[in-house]
Design a protein around this motif. Structure first.
Motif, mmCIF file in Angstrom:
data_model
loop_
_atom_site.group_PDB
_atom_site.id
_atom_site.type_symbol
_atom_site.label_atom_id
_atom_site.label_comp_id
_atom_site.label_asym_id
_atom_site.label_seq_id
_atom_site.Cartn_x
_atom_site.Cartn_y
_atom_site.Cartn_z
ATOM 1 N N GLY A 650 -51.318 -12.070 4.304
ATOM 2 C CA GLY A 650 -50.576 -13.000 3.476
ATOM 3 C C GLY A 650 -51.177 -14.397 3.515
ATOM 4 O O GLY A 650 -51.843 -14.785 4.476
ATOM 5 N N SER A 654 -47.742 -15.983 -1.052
ATOM 6 C CA SER A 654 -47.647 -14.525 -1.198
ATOM 7 C C SER A 654 -47.342 -13.832 0.119
ATOM 8 O O SER A 654 -47.510 -12.630 0.232
ATOM 9 C CB SER A 654 -48.956 -13.968 -1.778
ATOM 10 O OG SER A 654 -50.009 -14.111 -0.847
ATOM 11 N N THR A 656 -45.043 -12.268 2.980
ATOM 12 C CA THR A 656 -43.708 -11.769 3.262
ATOM 13 C C THR A 656 -43.271 -12.285 4.634
ATOM 14 O O THR A 656 -44.036 -12.953 5.331
ATOM 15 C CB THR A 656 -43.703 -10.235 3.271
ATOM 16 O OG1 THR A 656 -44.472 -9.786 4.395
ATOM 17 C CG2 THR A 656 -44.323 -9.679 1.998
ATOM 18 N N SER A 661 -49.127 -9.799 2.972
ATOM 19 C CA SER A 661 -48.951 -10.089 1.553
ATOM 20 C C SER A 661 -48.042 -9.048 0.912
ATOM 21 O O SER A 661 -47.817 -7.961 1.472
ATOM 22 C CB SER A 661 -50.299 -10.099 0.845
ATOM 23 O OG SER A 661 -50.817 -8.783 0.751
ATOM 24 N N ARG A 662 -47.548 -9.365 -0.257
ATOM 25 C CA ARG A 662 -46.708 -8.403 -0.981
ATOM 26 C C ARG A 662 -47.502 -7.141 -1.291
ATOM 27 O O ARG A 662 -46.993 -6.011 -1.146
ATOM 28 C CB ARG A 662 -46.187 -9.054 -2.276
ATOM 29 C CG ARG A 662 -45.233 -8.178 -3.063
ATOM 30 C CD ARG A 662 -43.969 -7.879 -2.278
ATOM 31 N NE ARG A 662 -43.192 -6.806 -2.882
ATOM 32 C CZ ARG A 662 -42.401 -5.998 -2.208
ATOM 33 N NH1 ARG A 662 -42.270 -6.126 -0.894
ATOM 34 N NH2 ARG A 662 -41.720 -5.056 -2.818
ATOM 35 N N GLU A 665 -47.821 -5.157 1.910
ATOM 36 C CA GLU A 665 -46.573 -4.477 2.285
ATOM 37 C C GLU A 665 -46.361 -3.229 1.435
ATOM 38 O O GLU A 665 -45.995 -2.166 1.962
ATOM 39 C CB GLU A 665 -45.375 -5.415 2.136
ATOM 40 C CG GLU A 665 -44.068 -4.710 2.509
ATOM 41 C CD GLU A 665 -42.837 -5.595 2.421
ATOM 42 O OE1 GLU A 665 -41.727 -5.086 2.636
ATOM 43 O OE2 GLU A 665 -42.997 -6.792 2.114
ATOM 44 N N GLU A 666 -46.567 -3.336 0.135
ATOM 45 C CA GLU A 666 -46.369 -2.181 -0.740
ATOM 46 C C GLU A 666 -47.299 -1.035 -0.359
ATOM 47 O O GLU A 666 -46.895 0.138 -0.310
ATOM 48 C CB GLU A 666 -46.575 -2.588 -2.194
ATOM 49 C CG GLU A 666 -45.494 -3.516 -2.734
ATOM 50 C CD GLU A 666 -45.802 -3.996 -4.147
ATOM 51 O OE1 GLU A 666 -46.847 -3.594 -4.706
ATOM 52 O OE2 GLU A 666 -44.994 -4.764 -4.695
ATOM 53 N N ASN A 758 -43.648 -0.370 -5.931
ATOM 54 C CA ASN A 758 -43.288 -1.675 -5.340
ATOM 55 C C ASN A 758 -42.460 -1.473 -4.071
ATOM 56 O O ASN A 758 -41.423 -2.110 -3.850
ATOM 57 C CB ASN A 758 -42.519 -2.548 -6.332
ATOM 58 C CG ASN A 758 -43.296 -2.771 -7.624
ATOM 59 O OD1 ASN A 758 -42.818 -2.436 -8.706
ATOM 60 N ND2 ASN A 758 -44.485 -3.315 -7.517
ATOM 61 N N THR A 760 -41.057 -1.299 -0.247
ATOM 62 C CA THR A 760 -40.852 -2.292 0.795
ATOM 63 C C THR A 760 -40.782 -1.596 2.144
ATOM 64 O O THR A 760 -40.441 -0.414 2.245
ATOM 65 C CB THR A 760 -39.552 -3.085 0.571
ATOM 66 O OG1 THR A 760 -38.452 -2.179 0.533
ATOM 67 C CG2 THR A 760 -39.619 -3.873 -0.738
#
Length: 833
Positions: A650, A654, A656, A661-662, A665-666, A758, A760
């Motif tokens: 991250g 951006s 989390t 980063s997003r 994470e995805e 997407n 989590t």
């Protein structure tokens, strides 16, 4: 800092188009090998053996070859393996994918342009116009055109002209030289001496102007020597500012001109010209590595002061010996990192911009400028680039056999051994025949597993990936190469593990513009044979604890040879240590693109087994060699990259709450959710599940944690990572029986699903999962359970392929049945894994 390590890694991995080099010679010749090293070290020949740069260059070549750091040892290596073998090794290590050769530099025994095409995907010819004119005059004496169409269409693809007017009469070119003045100049040249050497200024200028006209008519660029060179050059006349008359002549406004050698010491002047004149480009070959490191960095920085990055290119200026290409490329990467790092520190560039700038300078600018349409060879050299080696006897005499290696669906390494000449004559283009059933075998029988759909009927082709061909460190007259499986040459087979990984990686790239990088840890036991009751019994070589220095001492001769062998194969070893098991060790490898990482793991296993065998030991990667001792894994560290930047970690805007980063994470959430099915690929035999037990740091529960080594997935923040950030994640449920290509393919498939959804992450587990097992799910306790999970997982079938997944399920079920019925058969697996 982490971001600079990423920058360095991206620069080291970048492909290089060598936009100005010279021929390689057939053997040590009048252009001595010592001269090669002295030039590469940037030192005068008479002092070269005593200088620091010379010794450094020699040491770097010795490390590449895996020999002691002496000129005699390097020379012996070259003599033993021949010019073709060392050339392939040097160009591959340098990641050179294209070479533009100025063959106007006279060398005895020099190789033809076409000869170089066996090593890289693209080779072009740079036509030195003064030399061509001299050859024509020598042969015909008069009455021939200076540069004819016949010359343009012979001896390799012409990609550019080159002028060395700076050596002859200087760069202050008279653009209006008349035919009468040129004729008078020609008369002086013909009356001077034989062989012809053109030095008359009017005639030199006439050739220069006519060459510009012809180059422009053929839409070819022209390289111009500027700045320093050999001692017969008047430096005062090689300042590129003398070219302003040419650059402002309206006739040549569309003629692309590249100034060679950074115009050193006139680098600022060259930068100015490139910023003012649209047709001027720059090349900083020869300045690297001739200068000191500070001088190289300073020169490149001066080029970048005014000149657009898109107008700067690099060349090795390699000459005579392949080692000079390797050293030039290696030093250039060091210089580029220093320059780009300082630019980022100064705020001139962001890290992604610096990465892209390096790629542009090393390859992309040259591809566009010279209109090179060759595809990138960062992952493999094409078959066409490695043909006709049999025409040159030295390698054939040195290399006797080639081992063509593949890893089957049960994770076993297999190979065919082919005499070298047959390999070159036939196998490189046509491959080896292999029965379909070879991908349907289990660990206990070389026979098809029921339900695999693979039988003794049908044959595919094992196609060697020549980018992986390497000399075997422990068997110097043998080479090994990894193979892909094709229905016929050029058409991948749906069951091929390497092609599967390439296909799934391409899906990640095409859909999300992402790439996966991986670094493996390799745990193994070293066993020695002890006769018991007349039977062979294998026992650990010691009984020392985790990270024991005495264990390292006891196995030092084996471990040091393993590391040296890996280095000779360009496999980075980050660290090694004794593990907690008796006689157990771990080697951590550097990270690379996932395809390369999987290939390197295969070679690493080969090295460890072979070196251990050489020392009278047995190395085994069996997940649970002894049910009473610690298991062995092949943990893999993973990060997701975009445009040369680690986007798993991250950054501002951006990140989390986990420091990921997003995107990261995805991707990781997708992997976590599919872990039960992934286990069918990464833990492929019943013995794998003897290792995956609670309280053994192996990851028995379907959870993740921050630096939690009991979790199946560990988010990692290694030293140097910015505080609060996570640079990669580690999957612990990967062992040494897994086919690494299939294991990574399954992981990427799961990551793609996470990106699509997407996904989590659940809350991380910061305790021993076994202490909170009511709140976490146990991963499959047996191979049967992971096969059931695979059967329920449509994502694996979508990306891996229905037929290959069906074969995997059948093979795993055969494993379950056999070892359930043969409880003691597990111990025999030390000879298979």
């Amino acid at each position: 800092m982490e971001e600079f390590r990423e920058l360095k890694s991206a620069i080291e991995a970048a492909e290089l188009v060598d936009s100005h080099a010279h021929n390689i010679v057939a053997s040590d010749s009048a252009y001595s090998f010592l001269n090669c090293f002295s030039e590469a070290a940037g030192e005068a020949l008479s002092y070269a053996p005593h200088t620091v740069n010379f010794k450094r260059s020699l040491r770097e070549i010795a490390e590449l070859y895996g020999v002691e750091s002496s000129l005699e040892a390097v020379r012996e290596y070259r003599d033993r393996f021949g010019v073709e073998s060392v050339t392939l090794q040097c160009l591959k290590a340098a990641r050179i994918t294209g070479i533009l050769i100025d063959d106007g530099f006279n060398l005895d025994k020099s190789q033809k342009i076409e000869w170089h095409q066996q090593f890289v995907p693209f080779v072009g010819r740079v036509l030195r116009v003064e030399r061509v004119a001299e050859e024509i005059l020598d042969e015909y004496f008069s009455g021939c055109p200076l540069v004819s169409l016949a010359i343009l269409t012979s001896n390799g693809k012409i990609v550019a002209f080159k002028s060395i007017a700076a050596y002859r009469s200087g760069l202050e070119i008279n653009t209006n030289v008349t035919d009468k003045e040129a004729a008078e100049g020609l008369h002086d040249v013909l009356n001077a001496r034989k062989p012809i050497r053109i030095t008359n200024k009017n005639f030199v200028d006439y050739i220069f102007i006519r060459s510009l006209e012809i180059a422009q008519s053929f839409d070819l660029p022209i390289q111009i020597h500027t700045g320093f060179g050999d001692n017969d050059l008047d430096l005062r006349l090689s300042n590129p500012l003398h070219l302003r008359g040419v650059l402002e002549d309206k006739r040549f406004q569309n003629c692309r001109i590249v100034l060679l050698h950074a115009s050193y010491p006139f680098s600022r002047e060259a930068s100015y010209l490139a910023s003012v004149y649209h047709q001027v480009y720059l090349d900083f070959g020869l300045a690297v590595p001739k200068l000191s490191f500070h001088g190289m960095v300073s020169s490149v920085k001066e080029l970048l002061e005014l000149a657009p990055i898109k107008k700067i290119m690099f060349s090795t200026d390699g000459v005579a010996f392949a080692e000079s290409f390797y050293l030039g490329a290696k030093k250039a990467r060091e210089v580029m990192f220093a320059v780009m790092r300082d630019a980022c520190v100064d705020g001139d560039l962001l890290i992604p911009e610096a990465v892209q700038a390096a790629k542009d300078i090393f390859s992309e600018n040259a591809k566009q400028f010279y209109k090179i349409k060759a595809s990138s060879a960062s992952s493999s050299y094409s078959n066409e680039s490695t043909v006709n080696l049999h025409q040159h006897g030295s390698v054939v005499e040195a290399i006797e056999f080639v081992r063509v290696i593949w890893v089957d669906a049960s994770g076993q390494h297999r190979c065919r051994v082919v005499p070298y000449k047959r390999f070159i004559d036939l196998i490189t283009e046509n491959g080896l025949g292999l029965t379909h059933v070879s991908m349907g075998m289990s660990s206990h029988a070389d026979a098809p597993a029921d339900g695999s759909g693979l039988t003794a009927a049908g044959e595919i082709r094992l196609m060697p990936d020549l980018s992986t061909k390497s000399i075997i460190p422990w068997a110097k007259k043998h080479e090994m190469v990894l193979a892909a499986m094709h229905v016929r040459p050029g058409l991948p087979w749906e069951y091929c593990p390497r092609e599967t990984l390439l296909r799934v990686s391409k899906a990640l790239k095409d859909e999300f513009n992402l790439e996966l990088k991986a670094g493996f840890e390799c745990e193994f036991y070293l066993l020695r044979s002890v006769p018991v009751g007349g039977k062979e019994n294998w026992v650990p070589i010691d009984s020392t604890p985790y990270c024991s220095s005495s264990a390292t001492d006891s196995a030092f001769s084996v471990l040091s040879e393993i590391v040296a062998s890996l280095h000779s194969l360009n496999i980075v070893v980050e660290q090694l240590h004794a593990e907690a098991g008796h006689g157990q060790f771990e080697i951590a490898l550097g990270y690379a693109d996932c395809e390369a990482a999987a290939d390197k793991l295969v070679f690493t296993r080969e090295v460890i087994r072979a070196v251990a065998r050489k020392h009278g030991l047995l190395a085994t990667f069996l997940p649970k060699y002894s049910l009473d001792d610690i298991g062995s894994g092949s943990h893999v560290h993973l990060s997701v990259w975009r445009n040369g930047r680690n986007v798993f970690m991250g950054d501002e805007g951006s990140t989390t709450r986990y420091g990921i980063s997003r995107i990261g994470e995805e991707f990781m959430a997708g992997v976590l959710s599919h872990l039960p099915a992934i286990l069918a690929f990464t833990a492929p035999i019943p013995n794998s599940y003897d290792r995956l037990q609670p309280n053994t740091w192996s990851g028995a529960y379907q959870c993740w944690g921050m630096e939690n080594r009991e979790a199946a997935i560990r988010a990692a923040s290694p030293p140097g990572t910015p505080h609060g950030s996570v640079s990669n994640f580690e999957i612990k449920v990967f062992d040494g029986c897994a086919n690494p290509h299939l294991g990574l393919a399954a992981i990427i498939a799961a990551g793609i699903d996470g990106l699509r959804r997407n996904s989590t992450l659940p809350e991380p587990i910061d305790d021993n999962p076994d202490n909170v097992k009511d709140g976490v799910r146990r991963l499959p306790k047996s191979l049967s359970e992971s096969v059931e999970a695979l059967e329920r997982d449509p994502v694996m079938a979508e990306f891996i392929g229905d037929n290959l997944v069906a074969a995997i399920r059948a093979i795993r079920k055969a494993e379950v049945t056999y070892y359930a019925e043969n409880k003691d058969a597990r111990i025999n697996l030390i000879h298979r894994y």
